[in-house]
Write an enzyme that holds these catalytic residues in place. Sequence first.
Site, PDB file in Angstrom:
ATOM      1  N   HIS A  34     -56.578 -29.825  43.152  1.00  0.00           N
ATOM      2  CA  HIS A  34     -55.551 -29.288  42.257  1.00  0.00           C
ATOM      3  C   HIS A  34     -55.727 -27.768  42.155  1.00  0.00           C
ATOM      4  CE1 HIS A  34     -52.565 -29.368  39.098  1.00  0.00           C
ATOM      5  NE2 HIS A  34     -53.344 -28.557  38.405  1.00  0.00           N
ATOM      6  N   SER A  78     -51.489 -28.101  54.514  1.00  0.00           N
ATOM      7  CA  SER A  78     -52.510 -27.121  54.918  1.00  0.00           C
ATOM      8  C   SER A  78     -53.912 -27.596  54.542  1.00  0.00           C
ATOM      9  CB  SER A  78     -52.221 -25.735  54.329  1.00  0.00           C
ATOM     10  OG  SER A  78     -52.503 -25.702  52.957  1.00  0.00           O
ATOM     11  N   ASN A  79     -54.042 -28.349  53.468  1.00  0.00           N
ATOM     12  CA  ASN A  79     -55.379 -28.887  53.138  1.00  0.00           C
ATOM     13  C   ASN A  79     -55.820 -29.919  54.161  1.00  0.00           C
ATOM     14  OD1 ASN A  79     -56.773 -27.895  50.576  1.00  0.00           O
ATOM     15  ND2 ASN A  79     -54.625 -28.029  49.924  1.00  0.00           N
ATOM     16  N   GLU A 123     -56.932 -42.942  36.248  1.00  0.00           N
ATOM     17  CA  GLU A 123     -55.563 -43.373  35.921  1.00  0.00           C
ATOM     18  C   GLU A 123     -54.721 -42.297  35.227  1.00  0.00           C
ATOM     19  OE1 GLU A 123     -58.549 -44.634  32.977  1.00  0.00           O
ATOM     20  OE2 GLU A 123     -58.335 -44.872  35.131  1.00  0.00           O
ATOM     21  N   ASP A 134     -54.474 -35.610  36.945  1.00  0.00           N
ATOM     22  CA  ASP A 134     -55.392 -34.475  37.117  1.00  0.00           C
ATOM     23  C   ASP A 134     -56.542 -34.512  36.110  1.00  0.00           C
ATOM     24  OD1 ASP A 134     -53.734 -33.561  39.177  1.00  0.00           O
ATOM     25  OD2 ASP A 134     -52.490 -32.407  37.807  1.00  0.00           O
TER      26      ASP A 134
HETATM   27  C1  GAR Z   1     -52.059 -27.491  47.197  1.00  0.00           C
HETATM   28  O1  GAR Z   1     -52.071 -26.226  46.583  1.00  0.00           O
HETATM   29  C2  GAR Z   1     -52.661 -28.541  46.273  1.00  0.00           C
HETATM   30  O2  GAR Z   1     -53.716 -28.059  45.496  1.00  0.00           O
HETATM   31  C3  GAR Z   1     -51.467 -28.878  45.413  1.00  0.00           C
HETATM   32  O3  GAR Z   1     -50.385 -28.918  46.310  1.00  0.00           O
HETATM   33  C4  GAR Z   1     -50.634 -28.000  47.377  1.00  0.00           C
HETATM   34  C5  GAR Z   1     -50.460 -28.747  48.671  1.00  0.00           C
HETATM   35  O4  GAR Z   1     -50.534 -27.859  49.754  1.00  0.00           O
HETATM   36  N1  GAR Z   1     -51.643 -30.124  44.734  1.00  0.00           N
HETATM   37  C6  GAR Z   1     -51.244 -30.345  43.480  1.00  0.00           C
HETATM   38  O5  GAR Z   1     -50.637 -29.536  42.814  1.00  0.00           O
HETATM   39  C7  GAR Z   1     -51.600 -31.719  42.956  1.00  0.00           C
HETATM   40  N2  GAR Z   1     -51.405 -31.785  41.534  1.00  0.00           N
HETATM   41  P1  GAR Z   1     -50.770 -28.373  51.220  1.00  0.00           P
HETATM   42  O6  GAR Z   1     -49.709 -29.460  51.481  1.00  0.00           O
HETATM   43  O7  GAR Z   1     -50.564 -27.191  52.062  1.00  0.00           O
HETATM   44  O8  GAR Z   1     -52.159 -28.937  51.306  1.00  0.00           O
END
Ligand code: GAR
Length: 200
Positions: A108, A12-13, A141, A144
């Site tokens: 994140h 979705s991002n 490295e 998060d």
């Molecule tokens: C999002 O909420 C992103 O912030 C998270 O995974 C999801 C992916 O959603 N990422 C993490 O937790 C990275 N540590 P998406 O596939 O719908 O974009």
Amino acid sequence: MKLGILLSGRGSNFIAIADNLAAGQIPEAEIAVVISNKPYAAGIEEAQKRGLNAHVIQSKGLSRAEHDAAIVACLREHRVDLVCLAGYMRLISPVFLEAFPNRVLNIHPSLLPAFPGLDAQRQALEYGVRISGCTVHFVDENLDHGVIILQKAVPVLPADDEASLSQRILEQEHVAYTEAIKMVLSGEYEIKDRKYLKKK
Ligand code: GAR
């Protein structure tokens, strides 16, 4: 400026970034390639549907360095300037970071440094915080951990469960990532003592 998007799932991002670019939010940017480490990720299927360059590069049977080298080769082939991790659920190796110094971003779903790692929204609920949100940061490295570009806060409501909090944060993620990409592509910043500072 060419963006390379890396994802592992729903995407979705990625879709929000693609839609925001299509709406002209960053006229100088385009998505050059979308790469997934998972073969049937919804995000990569959507990239194919949209006619974007879409590649699956699986990690099975490869060391982390070998897998990352294959991804870097693909990004280079598409002349990518900026790499955006968008729900890419793998750690990035030094080989990768050296190829794109300060050119890899991640999003994140928490206000870092609170709740790094998996299930950030559940961690926030279990801790009992009253405010959470999302963070877009440069990747370094450590998990998060890199320099923060921008954060957006949302309230945590008494009736929230993981799904409702995740949704509220996700809406902000979809705005924040494009804003952060624009901030980085502008080049009008410096990084000093871990801080993203806008040049006057
Ligand atoms: C999002 O909420 C992103 O912030 C998270 O995974 C999801 C992916 O959603 N990422 C993490 O937790 C990275 N540590 P998406 O596939 O719908 O974009």
